[in-house]
Scaffold this active site. Structure first.
Site, PDB file in Angstrom:
ATOM      1  NE  ARG A  40      -4.003  -2.026   2.343  1.00 27.33           N
ATOM      2  CZ  ARG A  40      -4.793  -2.135   3.435  1.00 27.33           C
ATOM      3  NH1 ARG A  40      -4.740  -1.174   3.867  1.00 27.33           N
ATOM      4  NH2 ARG A  40      -5.736  -3.040   3.262  1.00 27.33           N
ATOM      5  CG  ASP A 145     -13.522   5.788   8.580  1.00 29.42           C
ATOM      6  OD1 ASP A 145     -14.198   4.877   8.856  1.00 29.42           O
ATOM      7  OD2 ASP A 145     -12.196   5.902   8.436  1.00 29.42           O
TER       8      ASP A 145
HETATM    9  C1  SAM Z   1     -13.376  -2.577   8.641  1.00 31.45           C
HETATM   10  S1  SAM Z   1     -13.987  -0.778   8.609  1.00 31.45           S
HETATM   11  C2  SAM Z   1     -15.616  -0.965   9.372  1.00 31.45           C
HETATM   12  C3  SAM Z   1     -16.582  -0.299   8.737  1.00 31.45           C
HETATM   13  C4  SAM Z   1     -18.101  -0.393   9.387  1.00 31.45           C
HETATM   14  N1  SAM Z   1     -18.143   0.029  10.624  1.00 31.45           N
HETATM   15  C5  SAM Z   1     -18.414  -1.945   9.357  1.00 31.45           C
HETATM   16  O1  SAM Z   1     -18.299  -2.676  10.398  1.00 31.45           O
HETATM   17  O2  SAM Z   1     -18.837  -2.421   8.363  1.00 31.45           O
HETATM   18  C6  SAM Z   1     -12.907   0.219   9.641  1.00 31.45           C
HETATM   19  C7  SAM Z   1     -12.751   1.468   9.550  1.00 31.45           C
HETATM   20  O3  SAM Z   1     -12.294   2.109  10.818  1.00 31.45           O
HETATM   21  C8  SAM Z   1     -11.630   3.277  10.280  1.00 31.45           C
HETATM   22  N2  SAM Z   1     -10.763   3.489  11.334  1.00 31.45           N
HETATM   23  C9  SAM Z   1      -9.363   3.140  11.522  1.00 31.45           C
HETATM   24  N3  SAM Z   1      -8.785   3.894  12.739  1.00 31.45           N
HETATM   25  C10 SAM Z   1      -9.307   4.760  13.038  1.00 31.45           C
HETATM   26  C11 SAM Z   1      -9.508   5.828  14.022  1.00 31.45           C
HETATM   27  N4  SAM Z   1      -8.410   5.986  14.741  1.00 31.45           N
HETATM   28  N5  SAM Z   1     -10.807   6.717  14.073  1.00 31.45           N
HETATM   29  C12 SAM Z   1     -11.662   6.675  13.155  1.00 31.45           C
HETATM   30  N6  SAM Z   1     -11.749   5.491  12.235  1.00 31.45           N
HETATM   31  C13 SAM Z   1     -10.747   4.664  12.218  1.00 31.45           C
HETATM   32  C14 SAM Z   1     -11.006   2.774   9.085  1.00 31.45           C
HETATM   33  O4  SAM Z   1     -10.858   3.987   8.282  1.00 31.45           O
HETATM   34  C15 SAM Z   1     -12.155   2.016   8.400  1.00 31.45           C
HETATM   35  O5  SAM Z   1     -12.847   2.539   7.442  1.00 31.45           O
END
Ligand code: SAM
Length: 284
Positions: A40, A145
């Site tokens: 990435r 996010d």
């Molecule tokens: C796997 S996705 C989950 C999406 C959704 N909540 C679901 O369950 O389908 C995880 C998300 O967490 C976000 N994320 C990771 N670290 C974060 C942080 N410190 N603060 C806010 N969002 C974060 C990522 O950018 C990503 O879009």
């Protein structure tokens, strides 16, 4: 190099990446993520015209305010999501709204790791359906996010038709427009649904959270898995402070918080409510 040939990625480069992403957004990368980090980030190193990972990481570390930090973060997040993922939570949400919405009051929901928008739009459709019934009150839905790319995609509300396989035909008809011409095969959430969600960037590991008020339901699903236990415990404490007394915290299927905090008690499948002082006497 700029042509796509291999860049050297040393053990020390990976260690630096791991420390830097952890410091900024709390994501803990295990050794097994070395290849993923290389794949990435190599694109970003090349796009900046740099010759090595260490030059790229030096550049970031020498400039705390560099815009590239956001590119670095966006590259390392994992954004997998879908409409009505873990469907049981939407039944729980609907029932909770039915019980707790009140004339003159605002029922508030926060999707705290909203990724490309499928989760908050599924929440919006669930609430819009609930608000077709009498019961009064209004609702407000916030979605956040850390990743600015996914926030942009989410705000557009455009998806490939195949992404909506878990959306019922009735909801598809009511809440989506179908693309025509060059947009054939795409669907877009109708304005009413897009307007129901307010997107903003928010870092769950930020030391100080801004005051975003109290929520009836917080979705914090499939994001805690990227954090270590102390970070999870800290976030849970802050989430507890953002819930109304009867509020619900909904977590992802593999996120068990029982040993991390005594602020919450389980109240259904991966669903939690605030622990109240006399819960134990009541067997809660
Ligand atoms: C796997 S996705 C989950 C999406 C959704 N909540 C679901 O369950 O389908 C995880 C998300 O967490 C976000 N994320 C990771 N670290 C974060 C942080 N410190 N603060 C806010 N969002 C974060 C990522 O950018 C990503 O879009």
């Amino acid at each position: 190099m700029a042509d796509g040939t291999e860049l050297k990625f040393t053990r020390n480069d990976f260690k630096r990446v791991r420390e830097m992403i952890y410091q900024r957004v709390g994501i803990s990368l295990s050794d097994s993520k070395t290849h993923m980090a290389y794949a990435r980030l190599a694109k970003r190193v090349r796009s900046r015209g740099l010759r090595s990972f260490s030059d790229y990481l030096d550049m970031l570390q020498h400039s705390e305010e560099s815009e590239e930090w956001q590119g670095f973060i966006n590259a390392l997040t994992t954004n997998l999501t879908s409409f009505f993922r873990e469907t049981h939570h939407f039944d729980i949400l609907s029932e909770h709204a039915r019980k707790h919405r009140k004339p003159g009051e605002t029922f508030r929901v926060w999707s705290s790791a909203s990724s490309t928008g499928e989760e908050p739009y599924s929440i919006a459709m669930t609430l819009l359906e609930q608000w077709r019934e009498p019961g009064g009150g209004s609702f407000q839905l916030l979605a956040s996010d850390i990743d600015t790319n996914v926030l942009q995609q989410a705000a557009l509300g455009v998806y490939g038709r195949e992404r909506a396989e878990k959306v019922s035909d009735a909801l598809l008809r009511r809440y989506f427009d179908r693309g025509v011409g060059s947009n054939e095969g795409k669907i877009r959430l109708k304005q009413q649904v897009r307007d129901a969600v307010s997107f903003f960037q928010f870092n769950l590991v930020a030391q100080n959270w801004p005051d975003i008020g109290s929520f009836d339901v917080i979705f914090c699903r499939n994001v805690m898995i990227y954090f270590d236990k102390p970070t999870q415990t800290e976030i849970l404490g802050k989430m507890a402070a953002c819930l109304k007394p009867d509020g619900l915290l909904l977590l992802g299927h593999s996120e068990n918080i029982v040993h991390l905090t005594d602020a919450f008690v389980g109240c259904g499948r991966t669903s939690y409510k605030l622990a109240h002082p006399n819960d134990e006497e009541r067997g809660g």
